[in-house]
Design a protein around this motif. Structure first.
Motif, PDB file in Angstrom:
ATOM      1  N   TYR A  63       0.818  -1.198   0.000  1.00 48.51           N
ATOM      2  CA  TYR A  63       0.000   0.000   0.000  1.00 48.51           C
ATOM      3  C   TYR A  63       0.855   1.252   0.000  1.00 48.51           C
ATOM      4  O   TYR A  63       0.723   2.118  -0.858  1.00 48.51           O
ATOM      5  CB  TYR A  63      -0.941  -0.025   1.213  1.00 48.51           C
ATOM      6  CG  TYR A  63      -1.701   1.244   1.426  1.00 48.51           C
ATOM      7  CD1 TYR A  63      -2.284   1.933   0.363  1.00 48.51           C
ATOM      8  CD2 TYR A  63      -1.857   1.760   2.705  1.00 48.51           C
ATOM      9  CE1 TYR A  63      -2.989   3.106   0.573  1.00 48.51           C
ATOM     10  CE2 TYR A  63      -2.561   2.929   2.917  1.00 48.51           C
ATOM     11  CZ  TYR A  63      -3.124   3.591   1.848  1.00 48.51           C
ATOM     12  OH  TYR A  63      -3.816   4.744   2.060  1.00 48.51           O
ATOM     13  N   GLN A  76      -5.183  -0.285  -2.019  1.00 50.51           N
ATOM     14  CA  GLN A  76      -5.569   0.374  -0.780  1.00 50.51           C
ATOM     15  C   GLN A  76      -6.302  -0.630   0.085  1.00 50.51           C
ATOM     16  O   GLN A  76      -6.845  -1.602  -0.418  1.00 50.51           O
ATOM     17  CB  GLN A  76      -6.519   1.548  -1.070  1.00 50.51           C
ATOM     18  CG  GLN A  76      -5.878   2.607  -1.908  1.00 50.51           C
ATOM     19  CD  GLN A  76      -6.869   3.169  -2.891  1.00 50.51           C
ATOM     20  OE1 GLN A  76      -7.746   2.479  -3.373  1.00 50.51           O
ATOM     21  NE2 GLN A  76      -6.711   4.446  -3.183  1.00 50.51           N
ATOM     22  N   SER A 109     -11.608   0.092  -4.634  1.00 51.35           N
ATOM     23  CA  SER A 109     -11.004   1.420  -4.715  1.00 51.35           C
ATOM     24  C   SER A 109     -12.059   2.455  -4.366  1.00 51.35           C
ATOM     25  O   SER A 109     -13.263   2.203  -4.473  1.00 51.35           O
ATOM     26  CB  SER A 109     -10.478   1.679  -6.118  1.00 51.35           C
ATOM     27  OG  SER A 109      -9.745   0.559  -6.543  1.00 51.35           O
ATOM     28  N   HIS A 130      -8.281  -6.432  -4.534  1.00 52.77           N
ATOM     29  CA  HIS A 130      -8.275  -6.123  -3.109  1.00 52.77           C
ATOM     30  C   HIS A 130      -8.317  -7.367  -2.238  1.00 52.77           C
ATOM     31  O   HIS A 130      -8.049  -7.291  -1.049  1.00 52.77           O
ATOM     32  CB  HIS A 130      -9.455  -5.208  -2.758  1.00 52.77           C
ATOM     33  CG  HIS A 130      -9.213  -3.793  -3.123  1.00 52.77           C
ATOM     34  ND1 HIS A 130      -9.427  -3.300  -4.393  1.00 52.77           N
ATOM     35  CD2 HIS A 130      -8.731  -2.756  -2.408  1.00 52.77           C
ATOM     36  CE1 HIS A 130      -9.103  -2.031  -4.435  1.00 52.77           C
ATOM     37  NE2 HIS A 130      -8.682  -1.674  -3.239  1.00 52.77           N
TER      38      HIS A 130
END
Lengths: 354, 362
Positions: free
Chosen positions: A170, A177, A182, A222
């Motif tokens: 990150y 993130q 996002s 993610h």
């Protein structure tokens, strides 16, 4: 037919355990005053009415909160069975709604992590055991590397690994993130006017169903780090268990018999594999528990709004209603899980009759 | 009357001399050879077994590394007052605070990097070096009571179940099942939240209040999560040992039920759970650290590795342009945590392999 009666019998046996569990869970709330325990019963925020008389004493009376423990327990159990799971004061919503909203994120994590763990751990364990068997107790380089990696994976606290990955991916590389999506996609998904329909709550599947493959891809991106953390520790445990049970099987007399019959190595190993699965199944409860611990830590580190972070949030805000409901949920899930494990036993081991 | 010890019980009993005397690293297997002639016939197989174990320990470098790490941490814990001298009159487990204050109120400053006064830097004004050194003691102070309480509970319940049989057995084992079915981390979190800080105990004439610190709650919660596995193992061991001839013999010569239990059954069914308790220590420390990291441990300033890591988390994301700016605050305590657990699991693995009689011939 025999299987069905077995399942029914097992489910009947599960009832006393569930009752005992709910007794313990409810007992932990007894440390709180009745004024707070009212939240276990009400479904609306009735008691926060600023005008008018204070409704709480009437509610305490209604749900017998000043009566002996067993009366309170039966009242509560009746309410739970009727589908009234109480009210979460930290979210100002009924607890069920909160749990339903947070559950899909956890489910998604587990859907991706569990198969990788199971297949990876089992394969690595078998491989390592084969090498160890061939070369004596300490095995060759493959076994050695596997053992080292699993020992490190087992000992490295998942929160340390999480922080490490968070900083590297990150902050340093800027790839991912924390969170499930996002920011721009997250605002799109959560805005009511975007036309996004949440069919399952699983973002990867919803993205495809909504015709937005970019959301699916983003959700997958993610998921990578959290899944890595979840897999590492469980993979290590599973590999170690498979290895040791496999090593134990490979020296049993029936292996010598199989070899003496003239079977080739693959077939000999196949005998041992099936038997070593039994001890892997025996510890699957442990795996379930570590997986859950991993889920809590991972979601807390990566700010994923799933059951794990819900538990932490509820506990730090003393929102015991949520804790009680999540505990009930996971106890039921665990009972179902062990039922499946028991059925799997019967399939793998012909000595166990369902 | 010949004593017949089951093989694995005898094999497992070797954990204790090795652990307590540091037999591995000190390697006193060599003088054992001369000593052997002095000892009578009864101990000879025991000593031969011990030599086999010693040879295995020396042959496995990883177990030596594990033992070294564990010894290192024991030394750090013992020598903590010398390595990081606490100031007088304060709780030594609270890290010294070096930062701005208004009266009694601490204004937590941002972390400061390592310097001569603070070798590992500071976190919100608290010295990290001090926290790491005394955190070793905290790890033992949490781990050891957890193991002991869980062991005592497990022993009590397991023995009652194993010896009582019938309805008592059934009820107690269902209780263990219930605790088993409760996912550990959830139960621990629920207990940490639910246990009151002050417990009024009112038993008629005896009245007292127990105050529980956050750390005590953690210890109690972990112990309540841990006892069922000990109870199960001790119960099954007892059921096995009860069938042995020497128990029958003891009964036959007229020993009382209590004497049979305490003198004959217990000593022979204890070793597996003692070994288990020893091996579980690393796991317990890890579990405690996880809970502490999630924010259920002691408050900031307490010398606890995971507490330091937990509070460093807030500073990680504050400096995106320089990601490693504040990493010193969590990397050192993380390494301490990792090393202790790693050392323990290396030692435990090696011991498990070495002492398992079924793995002898591979």
């Amino acid at each position: 037919m025999r299987l069905i009666s077995y399942i029914v019998r097992r489910l009947l046996f599960a009832i006393p355990t569930l009752l005992g569990l709910s007794l313990i869970i409810f007992y932990t709330t007894m440390f709180f005053p009745p004024r707070q325990r009212v939240r276990l019963f009400i479904s609306e925020s009735q008691y926060q009415n600023p005008r008018g008389p204070d409704p709480v004493p009437a509610l305490i009376e209604k749900y017998h909160l000043n009566d002996p423990f067993l009366i309170q327990y039966t009242t509560w159990l009746r309410e739970v069975l009727r589908g009234n799971f109480g009210y979460s004061h930290s979210y100002n919503k009924p607890a069920v709604n909160i749990i339903l909203r947070f559950f899909p994120a956890t489910l998604e994590l587990i859907i991706f992590a569990a198969p990788i763990t199971i297949f990876g751990g089992y394969t690595l364990g078998v491989l390592s055991a084969k090498r160890a068997h061939r070369k004596g107790l300490h095995g060759d380089i493959v076994d050695y590397v596997t053992r080292t990696i699993t020992t490190i994976g087992y000992s490295l606290p998942s929160f340390v690994l999480g922080l490490l990955l968070l900083v590297i991916f990150y902050l340093v590389l800027g790839w991912i993130q924390p969170g499930r999506l996002s920011i721009e996609l997250q605002t799109f998904v959560s805005s009511p006017t975007s036309g996004w329909v949440s069919y399952t709550g699983l973002l990867t599947i919803d993205g495809l169903l909504n015709g937005r493959p970019d959301i699916t891809l983003d959700a997958l991106r993610h998921l990578v780090l959290p899944v890595i953390i979840l897999v590492t520790q469980n993979l290590a445990i599973l590999t170690r268990i498979t290895r040791s049970s496999m090593v134990g099987e490979l020296v049993k007399p029936y292996m010598v018999t199989a070899k003496a019959k003239g079977l080739d190595e693959e077939n000999v190993i196949r005998h041992a594999k099936k038997n070593s699965l039994i001890s892997v199944l025996t510890v699957s409860g442990v795996l379930f528990a570590t997986m859950l611990t991993g889920v809590v830590v991972t979601e807390y580190v990566f700010l994923i709004s799933g059951i794990g972070s819900l538990v932490v949030h509820a506990a730090s805000n003393l929102d015991f209603v949520l804790l009680v409901d999540v505990s009930l949920l996971f106890c039921v899930v665990f009972m179902l899980f062990s039922l499946i494990v028991d059925i799997a036993y019967a399939y793998i081991d012909p000595r166990i009759k369902p | 009357m010949a004593f017949h010890f089951p093989y694995e019980v005898k094999a497992l009993s070797f954990v204790w001399p090795i652990v307590f005397l540091g037999g591995g690293p000190l390697g006193f297997g060599s003088w054992l050879g001369d000593f052997k002639n002095e000892i009578g016939f009864r101990l000879r197989p025991t000593l031969m077994e011990f030599q086999v174990v010693m040879r295995r320990v020396r042959g496995d470098p990883l177990s030596l590394v594990g033992a070294m790490i564990v010894l290192f941490f024991m030394m750090v814990g013992l020598l903590a007052p010398l390595l990081a001298p606490p100031s007088h009159g304060v709780d030594p487990y609270i890290c010294p605070y070096d930062g701005p204050m208004i009266g009694e109120l601490k204004i937590y400053p941002p972390p400061s990097p390592p310097s001569p006064e603070h070798p590992f830097g500071t976190l919100q004004g608290f010295d990290i070096y001090y926290g790491c050194i005394w955190g070793t003691r905290t790890a033992f102070r949490v781990g050891i009571p957890v193991i002991f309480i869980a062991l005592a509970l497990g022993l009590l319940i397991g023995c009652t179940a194993g010896y009582g049989r019938g309805l008592v057995d059934e009820l107690l084992m269902r209780l263990a099942d219930i605790f088993f079915a409760f996912p550990g981390i959830l139960l621990a979190i629920v207990l940490v939240v639910a246990l009151p800080s002050e417990w009024q105990i009112n038993l008629g004439p005896i009245r007292f209040a127990v105050t529980l610190s956050q750390l005590d709650k953690l210890v109690l919660a972990l112990a309540l999560v841990g006892w069922p596995s000990y109870a199960r193992v001790i119960r099954s061991e007892m059921l096995r040992v009860k069938q042995e001839d020497y128990v029958e013999a003891a009964k036959a010569i007229g020993c009382s039920g209590f004497r049979v239990l305490v003198q004959h059954i217990l000593p022979n069914s204890m070793y597996p759970i003692l070994t288990m308790a020893f091996l579980n220590f690393g796991k317990t420390v890890l579990f405690a650290a996880t809970l502490s990291f999630l924010g259920f441990g002691p408050e900031i300033g307490y010398a606890d590795w995971a507490t330091i890591i937990s509070h460093s988390r807030n500073w990680i994301v504050t400096a995106p342009q320089d990601p490693f700016r504040f990493s010193f605050t969590w990397i050192t305590p993380s390494m301490f945590t990792f090393a202790l657990i790693l050392g323990w699991s290396l030692l435990g693995d090696a011991l498990r392999d070495i002492l398992d009689p079924t793995l002898r011939r591979i």
